[in-house]
Design an enzyme around this catalytic site. Sequence first.
Site, PDB file in Angstrom:
ATOM      1  N   CYS A  76      10.482   7.644  -9.063  1.00  0.00           N
ATOM      2  CA  CYS A  76      11.890   7.226  -9.125  1.00  0.00           C
ATOM      3  C   CYS A  76      12.162   6.513 -10.456  1.00  0.00           C
ATOM      4  O   CYS A  76      12.046   7.135 -11.509  1.00  0.00           O
ATOM      5  CB  CYS A  76      12.257   6.387  -7.907  1.00  0.00           C
ATOM      6  SG  CYS A  76      14.056   6.200  -7.693  1.00  0.00           S
ATOM      7  N   HIS A 178      11.222  10.292  -3.703  1.00  0.00           N
ATOM      8  CA  HIS A 178      10.244   9.352  -3.149  1.00  0.00           C
ATOM      9  C   HIS A 178       9.260  10.119  -2.267  1.00  0.00           C
ATOM     10  O   HIS A 178       9.553  10.379  -1.101  1.00  0.00           O
ATOM     11  CB  HIS A 178      10.956   8.270  -2.330  1.00  0.00           C
ATOM     12  CG  HIS A 178      11.654   7.264  -3.166  1.00  0.00           C
ATOM     13  ND1 HIS A 178      11.020   6.147  -3.666  1.00  0.00           N
ATOM     14  CD2 HIS A 178      12.931   7.210  -3.605  1.00  0.00           C
ATOM     15  CE1 HIS A 178      11.890   5.446  -4.379  1.00  0.00           C
ATOM     16  NE2 HIS A 178      13.051   6.074  -4.370  1.00  0.00           N
ATOM     17  N   GLU A 180       6.681   9.087  -0.854  1.00  0.00           N
ATOM     18  CA  GLU A 180       6.241   8.235   0.259  1.00  0.00           C
ATOM     19  C   GLU A 180       7.250   8.219   1.410  1.00  0.00           C
ATOM     20  O   GLU A 180       6.945   7.735   2.497  1.00  0.00           O
ATOM     21  CB  GLU A 180       5.966   6.806  -0.238  1.00  0.00           C
ATOM     22  CG  GLU A 180       7.186   5.972  -0.585  1.00  0.00           C
ATOM     23  CD  GLU A 180       7.777   6.206  -1.963  1.00  0.00           C
ATOM     24  OE1 GLU A 180       8.591   5.377  -2.400  1.00  0.00           O
ATOM     25  OE2 GLU A 180       7.427   7.219  -2.615  1.00  0.00           O
TER      26      GLU A 180
END
Length: 196
Positions: A76, A178, A180
Site C-alpha cells: 500500500c 492489502h 493480508e
Amino acid sequence: MIGIIRYGAGNIFSLTAALERLGIPYGMINSEADFEQYDRYIIPGVGHAGAAMKKLEQTGLVPTIKALNKPTLGICVGMQLLTSYSEEGNSNLLNLFPIKTLRFKDSNLYKVPHTGWNQVFPQKENPLFENIPSGSHFYFVHSYFIEYDEAYTLSSANYNNKFSASIWRDNFYGVQFHPEKSGTYGETLLTNFYKL
C-alpha cells in the site's frame, strides 16, 4: 525470515496476524543493525505518503533501504514510497522506481478513495503471482495510484483508469492492495514472497 520495517506508518497488526496464520517467521526492524537478521523485508504503510516518508527519513534507515539486495516488498503506502514522487503532499520519495504516485480523479461513477475488492491482472511472469489466476480479486483502500508503466508494472487493475496494482524492479516489489486482507490469494502472495 521476514523483517518488517517499523517506522510508525504501517498497519502491522493485520500483517503480523496473516504471517502467523501462515506460519511464516518474522521480526521487527527498528535500526540498521536489525537488517542483518533477515533474508527478506516488508515495508508496510497506511495513510499519507508524504507523512510516511518523513517518518521513514526520521528513522535514518533510508540509505540502508535503498541499498538492499534481498527481496523487499512494499505494501500500500509502502509500495508508493518506492516511487519517485507522490502528489500526496507534493512529496519526493525513495525513487527506487522512476514512476509517480498520482491521485484518482473524482467522478460520478468512481468515488475516491478506491475501497474494496478489485480484479488484478498479472502483466509479467513472476514467482510472486505463482498459483494466482489472472483476474483474482484483492482488497484495496487508496486515494492515490501508481501510474501504469510497462517497464515496472507486474500486475494491473482498473478504477477510473488503468494503474499498477503491483510493481517489480530487481529485488524490489510493491503491491497497492492489502494481501493480508485479501483472503486465500493474498495469503498465496505472501507465501510466494517468503519463498522468493
